[in-house]
Scaffold this motif. Structure first.
Motif, PDB file in Angstrom:
ATOM      1  N   ILE A   1       0.858  -1.194   0.000  1.00  0.00           N
ATOM      2  CA  ILE A   1       0.000   0.000   0.000  1.00  0.00           C
ATOM      3  C   ILE A   1       0.890   1.238   0.000  1.00  0.00           C
ATOM      4  O   ILE A   1       1.740   1.413   0.880  1.00  0.00           O
ATOM      5  N   HIS A   2       0.676   2.076  -0.985  1.00  0.00           N
ATOM      6  CA  HIS A   2       1.468   3.307  -1.115  1.00  0.00           C
ATOM      7  C   HIS A   2       0.540   4.518  -1.170  1.00  0.00           C
ATOM      8  O   HIS A   2      -0.584   4.439  -1.683  1.00  0.00           O
ATOM      9  N   THR A   3       1.020   5.644  -0.674  1.00  0.00           N
ATOM     10  CA  THR A   3       0.286   6.902  -0.783  1.00  0.00           C
ATOM     11  C   THR A   3       1.293   8.051  -0.771  1.00  0.00           C
ATOM     12  O   THR A   3       2.422   7.896  -0.290  1.00  0.00           O
ATOM     13  N   ASN A   4       0.876   9.185  -1.287  1.00  0.00           N
ATOM     14  CA  ASN A   4       1.732  10.371  -1.230  1.00  0.00           C
ATOM     15  C   ASN A   4       1.190  11.391  -0.227  1.00  0.00           C
ATOM     16  O   ASN A   4       1.578  12.545  -0.243  1.00  0.00           O
ATOM     17  N   ASN A   5       0.280  10.928   0.649  1.00  0.00           N
ATOM     18  CA  ASN A   5      -0.392  11.845   1.561  1.00  0.00           C
ATOM     19  C   ASN A   5      -0.371  11.287   2.979  1.00  0.00           C
ATOM     20  O   ASN A   5      -0.797  10.152   3.221  1.00  0.00           O
ATOM     21  N   VAL A   6       0.078  12.088   3.924  1.00  0.00           N
ATOM     22  CA  VAL A   6       0.182  11.645   5.313  1.00  0.00           C
ATOM     23  C   VAL A   6      -1.191  11.403   5.923  1.00  0.00           C
ATOM     24  O   VAL A   6      -1.375  10.458   6.711  1.00  0.00           O
ATOM     25  N   PHE A   7      -2.174  12.241   5.593  1.00  0.00           N
ATOM     26  CA  PHE A   7      -3.530  12.024   6.101  1.00  0.00           C
ATOM     27  C   PHE A   7      -4.043  10.644   5.698  1.00  0.00           C
ATOM     28  O   PHE A   7      -4.646   9.923   6.495  1.00  0.00           O
ATOM     29  N   MET A   8      -3.818  10.277   4.442  1.00  0.00           N
ATOM     30  CA  MET A   8      -4.257   8.967   3.954  1.00  0.00           C
ATOM     31  C   MET A   8      -3.521   7.850   4.697  1.00  0.00           C
ATOM     32  O   MET A   8      -4.124   6.838   5.086  1.00  0.00           O
ATOM     33  N   ALA A   9      -2.221   8.023   4.904  1.00  0.00           N
ATOM     34  CA  ALA A   9      -1.444   7.000   5.612  1.00  0.00           C
ATOM     35  C   ALA A   9      -1.928   6.826   7.046  1.00  0.00           C
ATOM     36  O   ALA A   9      -2.024   5.702   7.552  1.00  0.00           O
ATOM     37  N   LEU A  10      -2.240   7.935   7.710  1.00  0.00           N
ATOM     38  CA  LEU A  10      -2.766   7.857   9.078  1.00  0.00           C
ATOM     39  C   LEU A  10      -4.069   7.062   9.114  1.00  0.00           C
ATOM     40  O   LEU A  10      -4.263   6.200   9.975  1.00  0.00           O
ATOM     41  N   THR A  11      -4.962   7.345   8.194  1.00  0.00           N
ATOM     42  CA  THR A  11      -6.251   6.653   8.157  1.00  0.00           C
ATOM     43  C   THR A  11      -6.066   5.163   7.882  1.00  0.00           C
ATOM     44  O   THR A  11      -6.701   4.312   8.520  1.00  0.00           O
ATOM     45  N   LEU A  12      -5.192   4.842   6.940  1.00  0.00           N
ATOM     46  CA  LEU A  12      -4.915   3.435   6.633  1.00  0.00           C
ATOM     47  C   LEU A  12      -4.358   2.707   7.848  1.00  0.00           C
ATOM     48  O   LEU A  12      -4.723   1.553   8.131  1.00  0.00           O
ATOM     49  N   ALA A  13      -3.462   3.370   8.583  1.00  0.00           N
ATOM     50  CA  ALA A  13      -2.883   2.756   9.780  1.00  0.00           C
ATOM     51  C   ALA A  13      -3.943   2.562  10.857  1.00  0.00           C
ATOM     52  O   ALA A  13      -4.010   1.496  11.496  1.00  0.00           O
ATOM     53  N   LYS A  14      -4.799   3.556  11.061  1.00  0.00           N
ATOM     54  CA  LYS A  14      -5.831   3.453  12.096  1.00  0.00           C
ATOM     55  C   LYS A  14      -6.843   2.360  11.768  1.00  0.00           C
ATOM     56  O   LYS A  14      -7.449   1.778  12.678  1.00  0.00           O
ATOM     57  N   GLU A  15      -7.001   2.069  10.497  1.00  0.00           N
ATOM     58  CA  GLU A  15      -7.937   1.007  10.093  1.00  0.00           C
ATOM     59  C   GLU A  15      -7.270  -0.365  10.012  1.00  0.00           C
ATOM     60  O   GLU A  15      -7.867  -1.333   9.542  1.00  0.00           O
ATOM     61  N   GLY A  16      -6.000  -0.425  10.454  1.00  0.00           N
ATOM     62  CA  GLY A  16      -5.359  -1.720  10.625  1.00  0.00           C
ATOM     63  C   GLY A  16      -4.728  -2.328   9.400  1.00  0.00           C
ATOM     64  O   GLY A  16      -4.574  -3.548   9.314  1.00  0.00           O
ATOM     65  N   HIS A  17      -4.290  -1.506   8.452  1.00  0.00           N
ATOM     66  CA  HIS A  17      -3.730  -2.034   7.212  1.00  0.00           C
ATOM     67  C   HIS A  17      -2.209  -2.205   7.252  1.00  0.00           C
ATOM     68  O   HIS A  17      -1.622  -2.619   6.251  1.00  0.00           O
ATOM     69  N   GLY A  18      -1.561  -1.860   8.353  1.00  0.00           N
ATOM     70  CA  GLY A  18      -0.125  -2.039   8.451  1.00  0.00           C
ATOM     71  C   GLY A  18       0.501  -1.041   9.406  1.00  0.00           C
ATOM     72  O   GLY A  18      -0.200  -0.288  10.105  1.00  0.00           O
ATOM     73  N   VAL A  19       1.829  -1.051   9.444  1.00  0.00           N
ATOM     74  CA  VAL A  19       2.563  -0.067  10.240  1.00  0.00           C
ATOM     75  C   VAL A  19       2.990   1.067   9.308  1.00  0.00           C
ATOM     76  O   VAL A  19       3.106   0.880   8.087  1.00  0.00           O
ATOM     77  N   VAL A  20       3.219   2.231   9.879  1.00  0.00           N
ATOM     78  CA  VAL A  20       3.590   3.376   9.065  1.00  0.00           C
ATOM     79  C   VAL A  20       4.667   4.183   9.788  1.00  0.00           C
ATOM     80  O   VAL A  20       4.640   4.338  11.003  1.00  0.00           O
ATOM     81  N   ARG A  21       5.628   4.648   9.003  1.00  0.00           N
ATOM     82  CA  ARG A  21       6.682   5.528   9.534  1.00  0.00           C
ATOM     83  C   ARG A  21       6.294   6.965   9.202  1.00  0.00           C
ATOM     84  O   ARG A  21       6.016   7.289   8.050  1.00  0.00           O
ATOM     85  N   MET A  22       6.305   7.850  10.217  1.00  0.00           N
ATOM     86  CA  MET A  22       5.955   9.240   9.965  1.00  0.00           C
ATOM     87  C   MET A  22       6.555  10.135  11.040  1.00  0.00           C
ATOM     88  O   MET A  22       7.142   9.668  12.024  1.00  0.00           O
ATOM     89  N   MET A  23       6.412  11.432  10.830  1.00  0.00           N
ATOM     90  CA  MET A  23       6.887  12.391  11.807  1.00  0.00           C
ATOM     91  C   MET A  23       5.993  12.321  13.052  1.00  0.00           C
ATOM     92  O   MET A  23       4.768  12.261  12.943  1.00  0.00           O
ATOM     93  N   GLU A  24       6.613  12.362  14.211  1.00  0.00           N
ATOM     94  CA  GLU A  24       5.842  12.270  15.452  1.00  0.00           C
ATOM     95  C   GLU A  24       4.787  13.366  15.528  1.00  0.00           C
ATOM     96  O   GLU A  24       3.679  13.137  16.013  1.00  0.00           O
ATOM     97  N   MET A  25       5.122  14.571  15.033  1.00  0.00           N
ATOM     98  CA  MET A  25       4.161  15.674  15.123  1.00  0.00           C
ATOM     99  C   MET A  25       2.897  15.391  14.308  1.00  0.00           C
ATOM    100  O   MET A  25       1.819  15.864  14.660  1.00  0.00           O
TER     101      MET A  25
END
Length: 299
Positions: A222-246
Motif C-alpha cells: 500500500i502506497h500513498t503520497n499523503n500523510v492524512f491517507m497513511a494515518l487513516t490506513l494505519a488506524k484502520e489496521g492495514h499495516g505499520v507506518v513511519r511518519m513524523m511524530e508531530m
C-alpha cells in the motif's frame, strides 16, 4: 530621465525654500550643486525656470507651470516612500506561506490563527503542497520545510523544532499480527509506504541503550503520497507506518495509534522556516517567524 527627475526634485525644493542655500541645507548638498542641477534642468527643457537676482528668486511663466508638475512628482514619490515603509514596518500587505497540507492543518494554522485574527490589514495566502516550491518564482515569504536550503545564498534557514520519526500502528493491527519486539520482526509485517519520504520503505534504527544500528527494507503493498491517507490506513489496521511524530501526535495521545519499537530510534529531522536572504526582513515576515518559533518551542 533620472537626471530630470533629480533636477525636478531640486527645483521643487528651491521654490519651496525660496533660495538655493535653503534647498542645499535640506538636501544635504552644496549651493553650487543646487545651482548646477537647476542650470542642467533649464538646458534640458530649453526654457528659463527662475529669475535670479541678488535679493530673491522668482518663477518665470514656464517655471510656474513646471513647478506644479515638479511638486506633484515629489509628493507622489513621498507617498510611495510612505507606503513602502508601511509595508516594511507594519503588519500590512500580503504574506505568502508555503507548507505541506499536514503541517498546515496540524501546526501552521493553529500557530498563526490568533495572530492572523489580530491583524486585519494582513492578507495571507497559504500554499499547501508536498512539492518543493521556488520562493522567488512563487513570491513566497516563508516556506516550512523538513530540510535546510543548502548552498543557496539567496535563502535563510530558521530552525523551528527537532522532529522525531516514529513507527506506529493501530492497537487492532498489533493484536492480530506477530509481536514487534525488534527490527527483524518487521520482516513479517507490511509497511504503509508514504512515497514523499526519501527511501520510503528503508528503515534505519539505532537501539537506544547500546547504539547498535540496524537497516532493513520492509515489504509494502500500500502506497500513498499523503500523510492524512497513511494515518487513516494505519488506524484502520492495514499495516505499520513511519511518519513524523508531530503528524501522529493526536492519534498517539488518544490511543488510535501506538508507537512500536520504543527502544529504538529512527533518524530525526529539523523543521525549518525558509525565507529570502535579506539584510532586513519586512515586519510581517519577522513577526510571523517569531510566532512560529514560539509555538514550536512551546510544543
Amino acid at each position: 530621465m533620472l537626471d530630470n527627475l533629480r533636477g525636478m526634485a531640486v527645483f521643487a525644493s528651491v521654490v519651496g525654500h525660496g533660495s538655493f542655500s535653503g534647498s542645499a541645507r535640506e538636501l544635504g548638498i552644496t549651493t553650487s550643486a543646487v545651482s548646477q542641477q537647476i542650470r542642467s534642468l533649464e538646458n534640458e527643457l530649453g526654457v528659463v525656470l527662475l529669475h535670479r537676482s541678488t535679493r530673491k528668486l522668482s518663477l518665470t511663466e514656464a517655471g510656474e507651470s513646471f513647478y506644479e508638475a515638479a511638486r506633484d512628482m515629489v509628493s507622489a514619490a513621498e507617498q510611495g516612500r510612505i507606503k513602502v515603509n508601511q509595508l516594511r514596518d507594519e503588519l500590512a500587505g500580503s504574506l505568502r506561506i508555503a507548507t505541506t497540507p499536514e503541517l498546515g492543518v496540524h501546526h501552521i494554522l493553529p500557530a498563526l490563527s490568533t495572530w492572523m485574527a489580530a491583524h486585519n490589514d494582513l492578507s495571507i495566502t497559504f500554499l499547501a503542497d508536498n512539492h518543493y516550491v521556488d520562493l522567488i518564482d512563487e513570491r513566497i515569504d516563508i516556506a516550512i520545510r523538513m530540510s535546510p536550503s543548502i548552498d543557496d545564498l539567496t535563502l535563510s534557514n530558521h530552525p523551528l523544532s527537532d522532529v522525531r520519526q516514529v513507527l506506529v500502528a493501530s492497537p487492532q493491527y498489533l493484536r492480530h499480527h506477530k509481536k514487534i519486539e525488534s527490527p527483524k520482526d518487521l520482516n513479517e509485517h507490511q509497511l504503509i509506504c508514504i512515497d514523499i519520504m526519501k527511501d520510503a520503505s528503508q528503515l534505519d534504527f539505532v537501539q537506544t541503550e547500546t547504539g547498535k544500528k540496524t537497516r532493513l527494507k520492509m515489504s509494502s503493498r500500500i502506497h500513498t503520497n499523503n500523510v492524512f491517507m497513511a494515518l487513516t490506513l494505519a488506524k484502520e489496521g492495514h499495516g505499520v507506518v513511519r511518519m513524523m511524530e508531530m503528524d501522529a501526535k493526536n492519534d498517539l495521545a488518544n490511543g488510535n495509534l501506538v508507537e512500536v519499537l520504543t527502544g529504538y530510534q529512527l533518524p530525526s529531522f529539523v523543521l525549518y522556516a525558509v525565507t529570502l536572504n535579506r539584510e532586513q526582513q519586512p515586519a510581517k515576515v519577522s513577526r510571523c517567524l517569531e510566532v512560529l518559533k514560539k509555538y514550536f518551542h512551546a510544543g
